[in-house]
Design a protein around this motif. Sequence first.
Motif, PDB file in Angstrom:
ATOM      1  N   CYS A 184       0.821  -1.227   0.000  1.00  0.00           N
ATOM      2  CA  CYS A 184       0.000   0.000   0.000  1.00  0.00           C
ATOM      3  C   CYS A 184       0.852   1.274   0.000  1.00  0.00           C
ATOM      4  O   CYS A 184       0.314   2.375  -0.096  1.00  0.00           O
ATOM      5  CB  CYS A 184      -0.901   0.021   1.234  1.00  0.00           C
ATOM      6  SG  CYS A 184      -1.834  -1.495   1.486  1.00  0.00           S
ATOM      7  N   ILE A 217      -5.613   4.932  -5.078  1.00  0.00           N
ATOM      8  CA  ILE A 217      -6.817   5.005  -4.245  1.00  0.00           C
ATOM      9  C   ILE A 217      -6.999   6.494  -3.952  1.00  0.00           C
ATOM     10  O   ILE A 217      -6.345   7.053  -3.075  1.00  0.00           O
ATOM     11  CB  ILE A 217      -6.648   4.200  -2.943  1.00  0.00           C
ATOM     12  CG1 ILE A 217      -6.290   2.739  -3.236  1.00  0.00           C
ATOM     13  CG2 ILE A 217      -7.910   4.288  -2.093  1.00  0.00           C
ATOM     14  CD1 ILE A 217      -7.355   1.926  -3.928  1.00  0.00           C
ATOM     15  N   CYS A 255      -4.681  -1.120   6.981  1.00  0.00           N
ATOM     16  CA  CYS A 255      -5.696  -0.450   6.174  1.00  0.00           C
ATOM     17  C   CYS A 255      -6.810  -0.036   7.122  1.00  0.00           C
ATOM     18  O   CYS A 255      -7.368  -0.875   7.828  1.00  0.00           O
ATOM     19  CB  CYS A 255      -6.239  -1.413   5.121  1.00  0.00           C
ATOM     20  SG  CYS A 255      -7.637  -0.732   4.218  1.00  0.00           S
ATOM     21  N   ILE A 282      -9.695   1.219   6.222  1.00  0.00           N
ATOM     22  CA  ILE A 282     -11.037   1.050   5.634  1.00  0.00           C
ATOM     23  C   ILE A 282     -11.201  -0.400   5.158  1.00  0.00           C
ATOM     24  O   ILE A 282     -11.733  -0.661   4.082  1.00  0.00           O
ATOM     25  CB  ILE A 282     -11.288   2.024   4.454  1.00  0.00           C
ATOM     26  CG1 ILE A 282     -10.193   1.882   3.375  1.00  0.00           C
ATOM     27  CG2 ILE A 282     -11.399   3.453   4.951  1.00  0.00           C
ATOM     28  CD1 ILE A 282     -10.609   2.447   2.024  1.00  0.00           C
ATOM     29  N   CYS A 337      -1.015   5.054   0.285  1.00  0.00           N
ATOM     30  CA  CYS A 337      -2.477   5.207   0.292  1.00  0.00           C
ATOM     31  C   CYS A 337      -2.865   6.045   1.501  1.00  0.00           C
ATOM     32  O   CYS A 337      -2.349   5.845   2.608  1.00  0.00           O
ATOM     33  CB  CYS A 337      -3.137   3.830   0.362  1.00  0.00           C
ATOM     34  SG  CYS A 337      -4.928   3.943   0.526  1.00  0.00           S
ATOM     35  N   LEU A 395       0.478   3.362  -3.328  1.00  0.00           N
ATOM     36  CA  LEU A 395      -0.842   3.359  -3.959  1.00  0.00           C
ATOM     37  C   LEU A 395      -1.616   4.651  -3.742  1.00  0.00           C
ATOM     38  O   LEU A 395      -2.805   4.726  -4.010  1.00  0.00           O
ATOM     39  CB  LEU A 395      -1.660   2.156  -3.472  1.00  0.00           C
ATOM     40  CG  LEU A 395      -1.118   0.799  -3.959  1.00  0.00           C
ATOM     41  CD1 LEU A 395      -1.978  -0.339  -3.439  1.00  0.00           C
ATOM     42  CD2 LEU A 395      -1.066   0.755  -5.487  1.00  0.00           C
ATOM     43  N   PHE A 443      -5.263   5.918   3.347  1.00  0.00           N
ATOM     44  CA  PHE A 443      -5.956   5.174   4.403  1.00  0.00           C
ATOM     45  C   PHE A 443      -5.024   4.252   5.193  1.00  0.00           C
ATOM     46  O   PHE A 443      -5.476   3.523   6.073  1.00  0.00           O
ATOM     47  CB  PHE A 443      -7.112   4.357   3.800  1.00  0.00           C
ATOM     48  CG  PHE A 443      -8.201   5.208   3.248  1.00  0.00           C
ATOM     49  CD1 PHE A 443      -8.989   5.995   4.079  1.00  0.00           C
ATOM     50  CD2 PHE A 443      -8.442   5.256   1.874  1.00  0.00           C
ATOM     51  CE1 PHE A 443     -10.000   6.807   3.570  1.00  0.00           C
ATOM     52  CE2 PHE A 443      -9.443   6.060   1.354  1.00  0.00           C
ATOM     53  CZ  PHE A 443     -10.227   6.843   2.199  1.00  0.00           C
ATOM     54  N   LEU A 444      -3.754   4.289   4.875  1.00  0.00           N
ATOM     55  CA  LEU A 444      -2.796   3.433   5.574  1.00  0.00           C
ATOM     56  C   LEU A 444      -2.295   4.132   6.843  1.00  0.00           C
ATOM     57  O   LEU A 444      -1.976   5.327   6.808  1.00  0.00           O
ATOM     58  CB  LEU A 444      -1.621   3.152   4.636  1.00  0.00           C
ATOM     59  CG  LEU A 444      -0.596   2.097   5.065  1.00  0.00           C
ATOM     60  CD1 LEU A 444      -1.252   0.718   5.113  1.00  0.00           C
ATOM     61  CD2 LEU A 444       0.588   2.083   4.091  1.00  0.00           C
ATOM     62  N   SER A 464     -12.810  -1.324   1.622  1.00  0.00           N
ATOM     63  CA  SER A 464     -11.738  -1.209   0.615  1.00  0.00           C
ATOM     64  C   SER A 464     -12.144  -1.914  -0.674  1.00  0.00           C
ATOM     65  O   SER A 464     -12.960  -2.845  -0.666  1.00  0.00           O
ATOM     66  CB  SER A 464     -10.440  -1.796   1.160  1.00  0.00           C
ATOM     67  OG  SER A 464     -10.612  -3.175   1.436  1.00  0.00           O
ATOM     68  N   PRO A 465     -11.599  -1.465  -1.824  1.00  0.00           N
ATOM     69  CA  PRO A 465     -11.973  -2.062  -3.099  1.00  0.00           C
ATOM     70  C   PRO A 465     -11.609  -3.547  -3.174  1.00  0.00           C
ATOM     71  O   PRO A 465     -10.707  -4.004  -2.465  1.00  0.00           O
ATOM     72  CB  PRO A 465     -11.162  -1.267  -4.129  1.00  0.00           C
ATOM     73  CG  PRO A 465     -10.585  -0.115  -3.428  1.00  0.00           C
ATOM     74  CD  PRO A 465     -10.617  -0.393  -1.963  1.00  0.00           C
TER      75      PRO A 465
HETATM   76  S1  SF4 Z   1      -7.488   0.929   0.617  1.00  0.00           S
HETATM   77 FE1  SF4 Z   1      -6.446  -0.189   2.242  1.00  0.00          FE
HETATM   78  S2  SF4 Z   1      -5.677  -2.089   1.286  1.00  0.00           S
HETATM   79 FE2  SF4 Z   1      -6.202  -0.630  -0.378  1.00  0.00          FE
HETATM   80  S3  SF4 Z   1      -4.264   0.428  -0.822  1.00  0.00           S
HETATM   81 FE3  SF4 Z   1      -5.372   1.666   0.714  1.00  0.00          FE
HETATM   82  S4  SF4 Z   1      -4.591   0.985   2.717  1.00  0.00           S
HETATM   83 FE4  SF4 Z   1      -4.023  -0.559   1.173  1.00  0.00          FE
END
Ligand code: SF4
Length: 157
Positions: A12, A19, A78, A80, A66, A15, A68-69, A84-85
């Motif tokens: 992540c 995201i 994570c 969410i 990301c 990413l 959300f990390l 998460s997708p």
């Molecule tokens: S939504 Fe969650 S699993 Fe997906 S890239 Fe972000 S932190 Fe990682």
Amino acid sequence: MVFNCRECGTCCMHLGDYIEIERQTGEFTFECESVSTGTAFTAEVDDDKRRIFADHSFSDAHPSACRFLRPDGEHLRCTIHRDSPAQCKFYRCVVMQIADPAGRSLGTVRGTLDLHSDDPDLRAIWDTEITKKRPKSDEEAEPWIAEYLAKKGYRVL
Ligand code: SF4
Ligand code: SF4
């Protein structure tokens, strides 16, 4: 191999551009897009991760990660997980570990079914045999590859 995510967060860390948060709609709710698939989704931070989500210092220090990390003790989690997708939920970084008959690790097969190994013999088998003979569908290919390597004398975990 049963995949157990260690929640190391490595996958992540880059990413942030994939995201994407389009809009914040509440204290812990967001309209988002999974850029690689062009899929919009609504994300609400998991109840039990709101405390760690509220601290933005990790995101600020790692702009490629990301959004959300978050760190949580020795893990990167994570926040969410529920929303998460699908590609995040089903992602597996490693699906096979390959060793020689004595148990010496020779490489791994990633979730995308590509080989990660510096061993020249294993690489040659992979490039000249497995990639040409394997079933097209990944679902069928995964057990087929494990069986093929086992027949060649490798230990596959
Ligand atoms: S939504 Fe969650 S699993 Fe997906 S890239 Fe972000 S932190 Fe990682
Ligand atoms: S899928 Fe793999 S790289 Fe990603 S957090 Fe889990 S163990 Fe780490």
